[in-house]
Scaffold this motif. Structure first.
Motif, PDB file in Angstrom:
ATOM      1  N   GLU A   1       7.927  35.155  56.076  1.00 58.12           N
ATOM      2  CA  GLU A   1       8.365  34.710  57.400  1.00 58.12           C
ATOM      3  C   GLU A   1       7.635  35.438  58.504  1.00 58.12           C
TER       4      GLU A   1
ATOM      5  N   ALA B   1      16.019  20.515  59.339  1.00 58.68           N
ATOM      6  CA  ALA B   1      15.260  21.329  60.296  1.00 58.68           C
ATOM      7  C   ALA B   1      13.770  21.220  60.024  1.00 58.68           C
TER       8      ALA B   1
ATOM      9  N   THR C   1      19.310  31.770  55.428  1.00 62.68           N
ATOM     10  CA  THR C   1      18.990  30.371  55.698  1.00 62.68           C
ATOM     11  C   THR C   1      18.903  30.115  57.190  1.00 62.68           C
TER      12      THR C   1
ATOM     13  N   MET D   1      18.154  32.201  59.479  1.00 60.36           N
ATOM     14  CA  MET D   1      16.897  32.770  59.979  1.00 60.36           C
ATOM     15  C   MET D   1      15.742  31.814  59.745  1.00 60.36           C
ATOM     16  N   ALA D   2      15.684  31.248  58.534  1.00 62.91           N
ATOM     17  CA  ALA D   2      14.575  30.340  58.221  1.00 62.91           C
ATOM     18  C   ALA D   2      14.615  29.111  59.119  1.00 62.91           C
ATOM     19  N   ILE D   3      15.832  28.568  59.324  1.00 62.12           N
ATOM     20  CA  ILE D   3      15.968  27.384  60.173  1.00 62.12           C
ATOM     21  C   ILE D   3      15.536  27.708  61.593  1.00 62.12           C
TER      22      ILE D   3
END
Lengths: 179, 103, 298
Positions: free
Chosen positions: A65, A154, B70, B72-74
């Protein structure tokens, strides 16, 4: 002082310190990687709190990330190398105040609330993983699946927003512009 | 009151505070997202500490942490989608310039 | 004790990989060449480029080495010869290997050079392509073993090795492992002849030696992981377990090094679109098939 206490304190301190570095460095790649190491220290803290699966997962997920974050920083900032030392902040006093108030309030809650009896032992790592799997596909299945669907939505929405708009010519001859 | 729990909660509070500072003070969308990530990380530490020191026999506590990951990823996916769209339309993601919605 | 033995074995393995790589590249089998190259590298001046990001520049080679060694920590060579048998071993290998990406981005950004930077960011694109193909086949392996313990994964292959049980997963994992170790034809980040060495371009002397060592350890770790996940680890007739591990790991390494020699380098965009259009559906199919097989035959 136990080893667990020491490691929680150490990694917690490291995590907070790297978190502060994120907003104090001018180089954007450094900033993103400082956030990565903040999260990695957090993962190590999870490991010292005997949550092995979550700790390893945190260490793994955040690396990807934050690396992606680094390239977005380089793409979207005017001065990604930080050599110009540009000031990229506003309402500094207000935000500093808000941050400190939030910190003090949260610490006050943590200190003054009676948390009740403290558990000494956690289940061992293999048992935890089994329990978590059964929890995710048992009692909490609906929440878990909702999270999955949300992340899919998303992804699709973000891709749809991000792809460039296709400009079509009004004339009929321009077939090669149609997608 | 155990010291370990207190240490973890203080870490969470500090990350939360740093995150609030970052999210409010930065002018760039990506930097604001970093602040939000730190806030979520603070929440994550707290939840894990509650699981470990108050209810270690209940795996639902760990599930909460997974859900935050999750989130955070979104947040990253949607945030970068918006950032790309805005950069393409306006040429920057500076939030000082994003005043179109101001009434 | 075990740790020391395994670290020595890892160093020895890295040396053999260097010999094999030399053999695959130049066609000459020389046992002494890597030692001389290493001595030459250590003797040379380690040049510091102009205006580097000093922290990244210094940390990157070490981080590459550390992440490869950490991944090797959960790989069993015999039932007992393993540094730490973590309850989340199969996940831990992933977690450690992701830091290869971080190291390469640091190495790309640190030296303040155009070729290095392009090489570093290229590896990020490469990660987007291969990451899912590492994780999803491992998921299928773990499903069969019903455990994340690497020793348990090897034991689960006693009747039938995973290469037969889930061949699709093996092929995908093998390709993804080659991409992770940036071996040809996936050597986009070092791209000799195109990027002048990419992330390696600005490194010299001792730092380059550490970088190369890290990459050799990475290759042998990935070969060992392939053996553990798909080729039955230490299992095999007649020979003792450690011999089987060694033979299999060296064979996989040799195939990895030779496989890409006669292929043209794959373009970044092609790699991404092939991985996402064919690789991920195949990986999902593999998970589905393994799930059905596990349910039917257990």
């Amino acid at each position: 002082m136990t080893a667990q206490m020491f490691f929680i304190g150490f990694f917690g301190l490291a995590s907070v310190w790297f978190g502060i570095v994120v907003f104090r460095t001018f180089s954007m790649v450094r900033s993103a990687l400082a956030l990565l190491f903040s999260q990695t220290a957090l993962g190590a803290m999870f490991l010292s709190m005997q949550a092995e699966f979550l700790g390893v997962l945190q260490i793994m997920m955040m690396a990807t990330e934050m690396s992606i974050m680094a390239i977005f920083m380089v793409m979207f900032m005017m001065d990604p190398g930080g050599l110009g030392e540009m000031d990229m902040t506003h309402q500094k006093r207000l935000s500093l105040g808000a941050g400190i108030v939030a910190f003090v309030a949260a610490v006050a809650v943590a200190v003054f609330v009676d948390w009740g009896p403290i558990a000494d032992v956690a289940p061992d790592a293999a048992q935890q993983t089994v329990d978590l799997g059964l929890e995710l596909l048992g009692r909490s299945m609906l929440i878990f699946e909702t999270a999955g669907i949300t992340i899919l939505t998303a992804m699709i929405a973000a891709t749809a927003v991000a792809i460039p708009p296709v400009k079509r010519k009004p004339s009929k001859g321009a077939t090669h512009h149609e997608h | 009151m155990s010291i370990e729990l207190l240490l973890a909660l203080i870490t969470g509070a500090a990350l939360f505070g740093v995150g609030i500072y970052g999210a409010l003070s930065q002018t760039n969308l990506v930097m604001i997202m970093m602040g939000v990530e730190l806030i979520l990380a603070g929440a994550m530490v707290n939840l894990l500490a509650f699981w470990r020191y108050l209810h270690p026999d209940n795996p639902a506590g760990q599930m909460f942490v997974l859900i935050i990951m999750t989130v955070m990823a979104i947040e990253m996916a949607v945030g970068f989608g918006v950032a790309i769209a805005r950069f393409r339309a306006k040429g920057s993601v500076e939030m000082e310039e994003a005043t179109e919605l101001k009434g | 004790m075990t740790t020391a033995v395994l670290l020595l074995l890892l160093a020895f393995g890295a040396y053999l990989v260097a010999v094999l790589e030399n053999w695959a590249t130049s066609g000459r089998f020389q046992l002494a060449t890597p030692a001389f190259s290493a001595l030459a590298l250590l003797g040379r001046e380690s040049v510091l480029p102009r205006k580097p990001d000093r922290i990244f520049f210094e940390v990157a080679p070490t981080l590459l080495l550390i992440s490869a060694v950490l991944a090797a920590a959960v790989i069993p060579l015999t039932p007992n010869l393993i540094i730490t048998d973590l309850a989340t071993g199969a996940l831990f290998i992933n977690a450690a290997l992701v830091y290869v990406l971080v190291a390469l981005i640091m190495a790309g950004w640190g030296p303040n050079g155009a070729y290095a930077m392009i090489g570093g960011w290229r590896f990020l694109g490469q990660l987007i392509a291969y990451a899912m193909l590492i994780v999803m086949p491992i998921t299928a392996v773990v499903m069969r073993a019903e455990s994340l313990l690497t020793t348990q994964i090897v034991v689960s292959q006693a009747g039938l090795w995973n290469i037969v049980y889930q061949p699709v997963g093996f092929v995908l994992f093998f390709i993804a492992a080659m991409a992770l170790a940036f071996l040809p034809p996936f050597d986009l980040t070092t791209a000799k002849g195109e990027l002048a060495g990419g992330v390696e371009a600005e490194y010299s002397g001792v730092r380059l030696a550490v970088f190369r060592l890290g990459r050799l350890v990475l290759i042998i770790t990935l070969a060992a992981a392939t053996v553990v996940f798909y080729l039955g680890g230490w299992q095999g007739p007649w020979l003792p377990p450690w011999a089987w591990s060694a033979i299999k790991i060296l064979a996989v390494t040799a195939i990895m090094l030779l496989a890409g020699r006669y292929m043209p380098r794959i373009r970044e965009a092609n790699l991404l679109s092939w991985c996402w259009m064919f690789g991920i559906p195949l990986a999902l199919l593999n998970i589905f098939l393994v799930g059905v097989l596990v349910l039917v035959f257990s």
